[in-house]
Write a protein that holds these residues in place. Structure first.
Motif, PDB file in Angstrom:
ATOM      1  N   ARG B  64      33.230  14.206  20.886  1.00  0.00           N
ATOM      2  CA  ARG B  64      32.003  13.613  21.404  1.00  0.00           C
ATOM      3  C   ARG B  64      32.129  12.098  21.307  1.00  0.00           C
ATOM      4  O   ARG B  64      32.344  11.545  20.230  1.00  0.00           O
ATOM      5  N   MET B 124      31.758  16.523  29.804  1.00  0.00           N
ATOM      6  CA  MET B 124      30.356  16.913  29.969  1.00  0.00           C
ATOM      7  C   MET B 124      29.513  15.716  29.564  1.00  0.00           C
ATOM      8  O   MET B 124      29.813  15.048  28.578  1.00  0.00           O
ATOM      9  N   GLN B 126      26.051  14.200  28.230  1.00  0.00           N
ATOM     10  CA  GLN B 126      24.806  14.519  27.544  1.00  0.00           C
ATOM     11  C   GLN B 126      23.740  13.515  27.973  1.00  0.00           C
ATOM     12  O   GLN B 126      23.814  12.349  27.607  1.00  0.00           O
ATOM     13  N   SER B 131      19.981  19.291  29.333  1.00  0.00           N
ATOM     14  CA  SER B 131      21.200  19.950  28.869  1.00  0.00           C
ATOM     15  C   SER B 131      22.420  19.217  29.426  1.00  0.00           C
ATOM     16  O   SER B 131      22.316  18.434  30.365  1.00  0.00           O
ATOM     17  N   GLU B 132      23.572  19.500  28.836  1.00  0.00           N
ATOM     18  CA  GLU B 132      24.804  18.841  29.256  1.00  0.00           C
ATOM     19  C   GLU B 132      25.127  19.181  30.707  1.00  0.00           C
ATOM     20  O   GLU B 132      24.957  20.318  31.130  1.00  0.00           O
ATOM     21  N   VAL B 149      29.307  11.487  25.895  1.00  0.00           N
ATOM     22  CA  VAL B 149      30.173  12.260  26.775  1.00  0.00           C
ATOM     23  C   VAL B 149      31.056  13.092  25.863  1.00  0.00           C
ATOM     24  O   VAL B 149      31.554  12.585  24.860  1.00  0.00           O
ATOM     25  N   THR B 150      31.212  14.387  26.179  1.00  0.00           N
ATOM     26  CA  THR B 150      32.141  15.165  25.353  1.00  0.00           C
ATOM     27  C   THR B 150      33.317  15.624  26.209  1.00  0.00           C
ATOM     28  O   THR B 150      33.160  15.939  27.396  1.00  0.00           O
TER      29      THR B 150
END
Ligand SMILES: Cc1cc2nc3c(=O)[nH]c(=O)nc-3n(C[C@H](O)[C@H](O)[C@H](O)COP(=O)(O)OP(=O)(O)OC[C@H]3O[C@@H](n4cnc5c(N)ncnc54)[C@H](O)[C@@H]3O)c2cc1C
Lengths: 156, 262
Positions: B64, B124, B126, B131-132, B149-150
């Motif tokens: 993350r 993904m 956030q 939700s993501e 961002v993950t």
């Protein structure tokens, strides 16, 4: 228009200044505090003439919100030469690394950040360190030579 | 024009404050530039001092990256080692000390190189209070306050990136390209290819991904991938390069990216 107080250290001295909403750090240092060593070049971060160190790291003063430096340590070229010429400034003179001089303040601060972190840089590391600073006079070679020479003199 | 600056303690507070005339300030390299050039659409600059914004955290195989992590912050993180070569070619040292990962998702061409890299790592986004969403979808909307961002921790050696610029070492990109090729040079599963500056926003290139998927990275595969390089892509003409030029060089650079030893 409402103004806000901002407090930070400029070249080691505690300073407080009122800033307008959205005012950038370069304006604050030049007009607010009278240190004209960082230059207003392009106003968009491309030229690097406004480079100052914030907590030792190079930043573009024209793109820094003044309020964001509350409590932090700012260094400019004016502070470099406070006690006689800094070795980098002397090397810039010896190598004719300044012609019109407009980029010089920013170059010196970018170079100082490099040498503080890496006292013995390679030529490529010097080129990388000043890659955000544009010089339209010298063709860069004298500047690179000066920075390498300052590093050598410091080590000696 | 009066401009006010508001600093709020949490990302959630910041998300609630967003609205007309309110511009969130990441590193400010683009926001402050616009203000210096007289952007009057902004009446409030919004900042957040939330420490979560500047953290990089790893759990399991996900990393993350806080939206406020700078390019220098990326380069200082061992977990993000695969992304160091990307962060290193964004602007000069001062820009890297300022510009953030979150801001890069909003950067219009010729910028957004980091987003190109994130696209191939199945990033993904956030968005605070939602939700993501996959980065690809986010880039089409670009709304809301991004908190992080993950990405999936990249498989060693599978990630490749190339920024093509005419000025060295700190030129603006003619184009940039990223590839994620798990299994290469053997059989590739989960091929990802993304381009930057080949249109209005960073894109994935499905035709090239299909040409690579399930195949070994040999000369034949590379040739068919290069042949598909421009499918579904409509590059722009801008002061850096013409559409014609981008079309000419993109397949060449894709080939070089695929041929490179990882
Ligand atoms: C000289 C120079 C060279 C550059 N070179 C490159 C380059 O080589 N490659 C490249 O990709 N970019 C480059 N840039 C562009 C820019 O510095 C980067 O894209 C950077 O990552 C932008 O981040 P920032 O935090 O400074 O954005 P900001 O200016 O703070 O914000 C940009 C936009 O994003 C929005 N935003 C920022 N963070 C968030 C968030 N968390 N949630 C919601 N909205 C948000 C802002 O409201 C604003 O609209 C360059 C810029 C300059 C000045």
């Amino acid at each position: 228009m409402s103004k806000k107080p901002v407090q930070f250290r400029l070249n080691g001295a505690e300073r407080a200044v009122f800033v307008e909403g959205g005012q950038n750090l370069l304006d604050t240092i030049r007009r607010g505090l009278g240190d004209t060593s960082p230059k207003w070049g392009c106003g968009q971060g491309t030229c690097g003439a406004c480079t100052v160190l914030i907590d030792g790291q190079p930043h573009l003063a024209c793109l820094t919100l003044a309020e964001a430096v509350e409590g932090r340590e700012i260094s400019t070229n004016a502070g470099l030469g406070a006690n006689g010429l800094h070795p980098l400034q002397q090397a810039f003179m010896d190598h004719f690394a300044a012609q019109c001089g407009f980029c010089t303040s920013g170059m010196l601060m970018a170079a100082k950040a490099l040498l503080d972190r890496n006292p013995n840089p390679t030529r490529d590391e010097v080129i990388e360190a000043i890659s955000g600073n544009i010089c339209r006079c010298t063709g860069y070679e004298p500047i690179i030579d000066a920075i390498l020479d300052a590093a050598k003199r410091r080590a000696a | 024009m009066t401009l006010t600056v508001e600093t709020v303690p949490t990302v959630a507070d910041a998300a609630r404050r967003l609205g007309t005339g309110v511009r969130y300030l990441g590193g400010g390299t683009l926001v402050m530039r616009a203000l210096n050039y007289g952007d009057t659409s902004v009446s409030t600059i919004l900042r957040s001092s939330d420490p979560a914004l500047t953290r990089v955290e790893t759990s399991g195989d996900r990393i993350r990256i806080g939206a406020g992590v700078t390019m220098a912050g990326v380069m200082a993180s061992r977990d993000l080692e695969a992304l160091h070569p990307v962060a290193r070619v964004i602007g000069g040292p001062a820009v890297r000390n300022m510009g953030t990962v979150g801001g890069n998702l909003f950067a219009d061409p010729p910028y957004g190189d980091f987003a190109v890299a994130l696209l191939v790592l199945d990033a993904m986004v956030q968005v605070e209070g939602a939700s993501e969403v996959p980065l690809e979808r986010f880039l089409g909307e670009r709304r809301g306050l991004v908190s992080a961002v993950t990405i999936r921790r990249p498989e060693r050696g599978a990630f490749r990136f190339r920024k093509v610029s005419r000025v060295k070492p700190k030129g603006i990109a003619v184009l940039s390209m990223a590839a994620y090729l798990p299994g290469a040079p053997g059989r590739i599963t989960g091929a990802r290819i993304a381009y930057g500056n080949m249109g209005p926003r960073p894109i994935r290139v499905a035709a090239v991904e299909q040409a690579l998927e399930g195949r070994g990275l040999d000369a034949g595969t590379i040739a068919s991938a290069a042949g598909a390089a421009l499918q579904g892509v409509s590059p722009q003409t801008d002061p850096i390069a013409s559409e014609w030029y981008r079309r000419e060089v993109a397949p060449v650079h894709l080939r070089r990216l695929l041929e490179a030893q990882s």
